[in-house]
Design a protein around this motif. Structure first.
Motif, short mmCIF file in Angstrom:
data_model
loop_
_atom_site.label_atom_id
_atom_site.label_comp_id
_atom_site.label_asym_id
_atom_site.label_seq_id
_atom_site.Cartn_x
_atom_site.Cartn_y
_atom_site.Cartn_z
N UNK A 163 17.43 5.23 -0.27
CA UNK A 163 16.76 6.11 -1.23
C UNK A 163 17.61 7.32 -1.61
N UNK A 164 18.46 7.76 -0.68
CA UNK A 164 19.25 8.97 -0.95
C UNK A 164 20.41 8.71 -1.91
N UNK A 165 20.68 7.46 -2.22
CA UNK A 165 21.76 7.11 -3.14
C UNK A 165 21.15 6.62 -4.44
N UNK A 166 21.40 7.35 -5.51
CA UNK A 166 20.84 6.98 -6.81
C UNK A 166 21.89 7.18 -7.90
N UNK A 167 21.58 6.64 -9.06
CA UNK A 167 22.41 6.86 -10.24
C UNK A 167 23.79 6.24 -10.14
N UNK A 168 24.74 6.94 -10.79
CA UNK A 168 26.11 6.43 -10.85
C UNK A 168 26.78 6.34 -9.50
N UNK A 200 29.25 2.96 -5.36
CA UNK A 200 29.33 2.51 -3.97
C UNK A 200 28.99 1.03 -3.85
N UNK A 201 28.04 0.59 -4.65
CA UNK A 201 27.71 -0.84 -4.65
C UNK A 201 28.89 -1.67 -5.12
N UNK A 202 29.59 -1.19 -6.17
CA UNK A 202 30.76 -1.92 -6.65
C UNK A 202 31.84 -2.02 -5.59
N UNK A 232 30.61 -4.46 -3.06
CA UNK A 232 30.68 -5.79 -3.67
C UNK A 232 32.09 -6.37 -3.50
N UNK A 233 33.10 -5.56 -3.83
CA UNK A 233 34.47 -6.03 -3.71
C UNK A 233 34.82 -6.41 -2.28
N UNK A 234 34.43 -5.57 -1.32
CA UNK A 234 34.71 -5.88 0.09
C UNK A 234 33.98 -7.13 0.54
N UNK A 274 25.27 -4.95 -14.20
CA UNK A 274 26.40 -5.74 -14.71
C UNK A 274 27.71 -4.97 -14.57
N UNK A 275 27.70 -3.69 -14.89
CA UNK A 275 28.92 -2.88 -14.76
C UNK A 275 29.39 -2.83 -13.30
N UNK A 276 28.45 -2.61 -12.38
CA UNK A 276 28.82 -2.55 -10.96
C UNK A 276 29.32 -3.90 -10.46
N UNK A 277 28.67 -4.98 -10.89
CA UNK A 277 29.07 -6.31 -10.44
C UNK A 277 30.44 -6.70 -10.98
N UNK A 278 30.72 -6.39 -12.24
CA UNK A 278 32.03 -6.72 -12.81
C UNK A 278 33.14 -5.90 -12.15
N UNK A 279 32.86 -4.63 -11.90
CA UNK A 279 33.86 -3.80 -11.21
C UNK A 279 34.13 -4.35 -9.82
#
Length: 240
Positions: free
Chosen positions: A58-63, A68-70, A73-75, A100-105
C-alpha cells in the motif's frame, strides 16, 4: 660496459594456471549456471504469484510503484518466471496503460540482462555445443538476420522467452538490434495479457474476451511459425 638485458620470460606457475582456469569459457559458463540456478531457486521461495493474491504494498503507489515493478519484472524474467503471469499481474495492479509501460520496460530489461549474461559468461562455451544441424542453422540465421528473426520470435512466441535470449547471446547479433526487436515485437502479446489482467474482474466483458482471443490466436500462430521454421532450417542445412 653494459650487461646484456635478459629477455623477460612469460609468467608461469600455479597462479597463472589458476587465473586461466577461472577465466576459461567453461568456468564462466559454470558461473552462469550457478547464477541462474540461484536466481530460480530464490524466486521459487519468494513465490511471485502472491502478487496476484495480496497485491502491491500500500505504501508504494503511482510512478514509483510502476518503476519498481518494472525492475522486479526484469529480475524475475531472468529467473525464468513466466512472463504471462507477470503481464497479468501488471494489468491487475496498475491498469492497462501503466501496466503495459511497466511490463514492456521489464521485458526489455530482463532480455538485456539475460543477453549480457549469456554473452559474457556463456557464449564461448555454448558456441562449442552448437554442433547440431538445426542449432547451427539457427545460429546462422540470428547472426545474419538477427533483428527480423528476434522480431518474429517475439511477435509469434513459439520459443520460450529465456531460451530466445540466450540463443541470441550465443550468436553474433548485436545488443541494440536485439533489444529494439524485443521491445517492438513484445508489444502485442504483452498488451493482450496486461489488458486481460486489468479486466480479470469482468471475465465476460468484450475487452477481456477480445484479449483472450488474441492470446489464443497468437499462440496458434507461434506454433505454426515455429513448425515451419524448424522444417525450413532442417531442409536448407546440409547434412554433416
Amino acid at each position: 660496459m653494459f650487461d646484456p638485458v635478459t629477455a623477460a620470460r612469460p609468467a608461469s606457475g600455479p597462479a597463472l594456471r589458476l587465473s586461466r582456469a577461472l577465466l576459461s569459457p567453461w568456468s564462466r559458463f559454470s558461473l552462469l549456471v550457478v547464477v541462474l540456478l540461484g536466481a530460480a531457486s530464490t524466486m521459487l521461495l519468494f513465490e511471485p504469484q502472491r502478487l496476484l493474491e495480496s497485491g502491491w504494498p500500500n505504501q508504494l503507489t503511482g510512478g514509483t510503484a510502476a518503476m519498481l515493478f518494472g525492475l522486479a519484472y526484469g529480475a524475475l524474467t531472468v529467473a525464468f518466471v513466466p512472463r504471462p503471469l507477470l503481464n497479468i499481474a501488471a494489468g491487475a495492479l496498475f491498469g492497462a496503460q501503466t501496466g503495459l509501460a511497466a511490463a514492456l520496460a521489464g521485458t526489455v530489461l530482463g532480455a538485456g540482462v539475460s543477453f549480457m549474461l549469456g554473452r559474457v559468461l556463456g557464449q564461448d562455451a555454448l558456441r562449442t555445443l552448437l554442433r547440431g544441424r538445426l542449432l547451427t542453422a539457427a545460429d546462422g540465421v540470428l547472426s545474419r538476420h538477427g533483428f527480423r528473426s528476434v522480431l518474429a520470435l517475439r511477435l509469434f512466441p513459439g520459443v520460450p522467452f529465456a531460451a530466445a535470449n540466450y540463443c541470441a547471446a550465443t550468436s553474433r547479433m548485436g545488443a541494440p538490434p536485439f533489444l529494439l526487436a524485443t521491445g517492438l515485437g513484445s508489444i502485442p502479446n504483452t498488451a493482450a495479457y496486461v489488458i486481460a489482467g486489468s479486466e480479470a474482474a469482468s471475465p465476460t466483458s468484450p475487452v477481456f474476451l477480445t484479449a483472450m482471443g488474441f492470446i489464443v490466436l497468437s499462440a496458434l500462430g507461434g506454433a505454426l511459425v515455429a513448425w515451419r521454421r524448424r522444417h525450413r532450417l532442417g531442409r536448407d542445412t546440409p547434412d554433416n
